[in-house]
Design an enzyme around this catalytic site. Structure first.
Site, PDB file in Angstrom:
ATOM      1  N   SER A 138      33.735  -6.600  82.553  1.00  0.00           N
ATOM      2  CA  SER A 138      34.048  -5.394  83.308  1.00  0.00           C
ATOM      3  C   SER A 138      33.806  -5.088  84.799  1.00  0.00           C
ATOM      4  O   SER A 138      32.784  -5.923  85.208  1.00  0.00           O
ATOM      5  CB  SER A 138      33.273  -4.109  82.440  1.00  0.00           C
ATOM      6  OG  SER A 138      33.458  -2.954  83.151  1.00  0.00           O
ATOM      7  N   TYR A 176      26.061   0.171  79.751  1.00  0.00           N
ATOM      8  CA  TYR A 176      27.289  -0.572  79.849  1.00  0.00           C
ATOM      9  C   TYR A 176      27.584  -1.969  80.676  1.00  0.00           C
ATOM     10  O   TYR A 176      27.559  -2.962  80.001  1.00  0.00           O
ATOM     11  CB  TYR A 176      28.454   0.275  79.671  1.00  0.00           C
ATOM     12  CG  TYR A 176      29.876  -0.362  79.722  1.00  0.00           C
ATOM     13  CD1 TYR A 176      30.278  -1.112  78.630  1.00  0.00           C
ATOM     14  CD2 TYR A 176      30.750  -0.351  80.618  1.00  0.00           C
ATOM     15  CE1 TYR A 176      31.415  -1.533  78.413  1.00  0.00           C
ATOM     16  CE2 TYR A 176      31.969  -0.892  80.788  1.00  0.00           C
ATOM     17  CZ  TYR A 176      32.213  -1.587  79.405  1.00  0.00           C
ATOM     18  OH  TYR A 176      33.504  -2.127  79.416  1.00  0.00           O
TER      19      TYR A 176
END
Length: 335
Positions: A128, A153
């Site tokens: 990501s 995350y």
């Protein structure tokens, strides 16, 4: 034709990838735990479309379940594995940190072990843009150090890259990590800005606009993401002969390992994003202007030179075209 495992197949990107792979003639098996992080009906509807194809197979499974993962790997003997299963969302990680460790760390370890022991030729996994964290040197390059994440995350995605590298180094497992930049488009996630804004504007409700709309995002249309994934799947990484520990390159290795950005290479201000959405809907938004949220970053911007050089592809769908296509799908899907 390759035998491919796609994890997170009922998710936005997993579903879109499977459609493409089936059209290419690959033998695809998809797994998903169908959790309720967002509306499961959307996940079931994606699956219905895939299951209408006779050449698609689905098994409900959680990557955290080691015995189940071990069994499916040993029984199926996949050529390529694309791991898209993960607990997504920066903001959700602030309130529910444990599920990120369980899904994104423990689950990914099970995938690595399955690949290690069953002769998988190439593991492609979702990372990501969140790994860039506090970095401000833009555009973000895969050759930059990314050691200052701003959310758990982002931490788990950076950890996935490190875990994959260790397996590539120790066991010769070819691994490619893909840093996705703000993916949007038809069949997208309901927790993402475009979906939330569209639903609220059409209902005449206000939208929360963080950082007063000054944030910039490298919004990337889903078809561009899928094109990048498919090309990378067929580009098994080789060791970098020029790699040196004296000046280590984070994006390559002495092992068969590679990291790519997949982004539109064209950051768009949130205010312009909303303006474009208003034009497509022919309706003005009621804006609730708010400061930046904890864990958020002011801008993302992908350098995609490596992707272009290695697989001859650069995402190019404009935000105007992408939002228009999303709105057309949204109106049809929700009647």
């Amino acid at each position: 034709m390759s035998k491919v495992l796609v994890t997170g197949v009922a998710g936005f990107i997993g579903f879109s990838l499977c459609k493409r792979l089936l059209n290419l003639g690959d033998d695809v098996l998809g797994i998903d735990n169908l959790n309720d992080y967002y509306d499961v009906n959307l996940k079931y509807d994606r699956l219905k479309l895939l299951e209408s194809r006779k050449d698609f197979r689905f098994t409900k499974m959680d990557i955290r379940e080691k015995d189940a993962i071990d069994s499916i790997f040993s029984n199926e003997k996949f050529d390529i594995v694309v791991n898209l299963a993960a607990q997504a969302g920066v903001r959700f990680s602030l309130k529910n940190p444990h599920v990120y460790i369980d899904s994104n760390i423990v689950g990914f370890l099970n995938i690595l072990e399955g690949c290690r022991y069953n002769g998988v030729k190439h593991l492609v996994f979702a990372s990501s843009s969140s790994v860039y964290g506090a970095n401000t040197n833009m555009p973000f390059s895969v050759h930059q150090n990314v050691d200052h994440p701003m959310s758990l995350y982002g931490v788990t995605k950076k950890a996935n890259e490190l875990m994959a590298h260790s397996y590539s180094s120790l066991y010769g497992l070819p691994c490619t990590g893909l840093r996705f930049f703000t993916v949007y488009g038809p069949w997208g996630r309901p927790d993402m800005a475009l979906f939330l804004f569209t639903k609220a504007i059409m209902a005449g409700k206000s939208i929360d606009v963080f950082n007063y709309g000054k944030m910039k995002r490298d919004f990337t249309y889903v078809d561009d993401i899928i094109e990048g994934v498919v090309r990378v799947m067929n580009k098994i990484p080789s060791p970098n002969a020029d790699w040196t520990g004296n000046n280590p390159d984070p994006a390559t290795s002495y092992a068969p390992y590679k990291i790519y950005n997949i982004g539109n290479n064209n950051p768009v201000a949130l205010n312009y994003f909303i303006d474009t959405l208003e034009n497509c809907l022919n309706k003005k938004a009621k804006k609730n202007l708010l400061p930046m949220q904890l864990g958020d970053v002011p801008a993302t911007y992908a350098n995609v030179d490596d992707l272009t050089n290695d697989v001859n592809f650069k995402p190019a769908t404009s935000i105007e075209k992408g939002i228009k296509l999303f709105i057309e799908w949204y109106k049809e899907y929700y009647s």
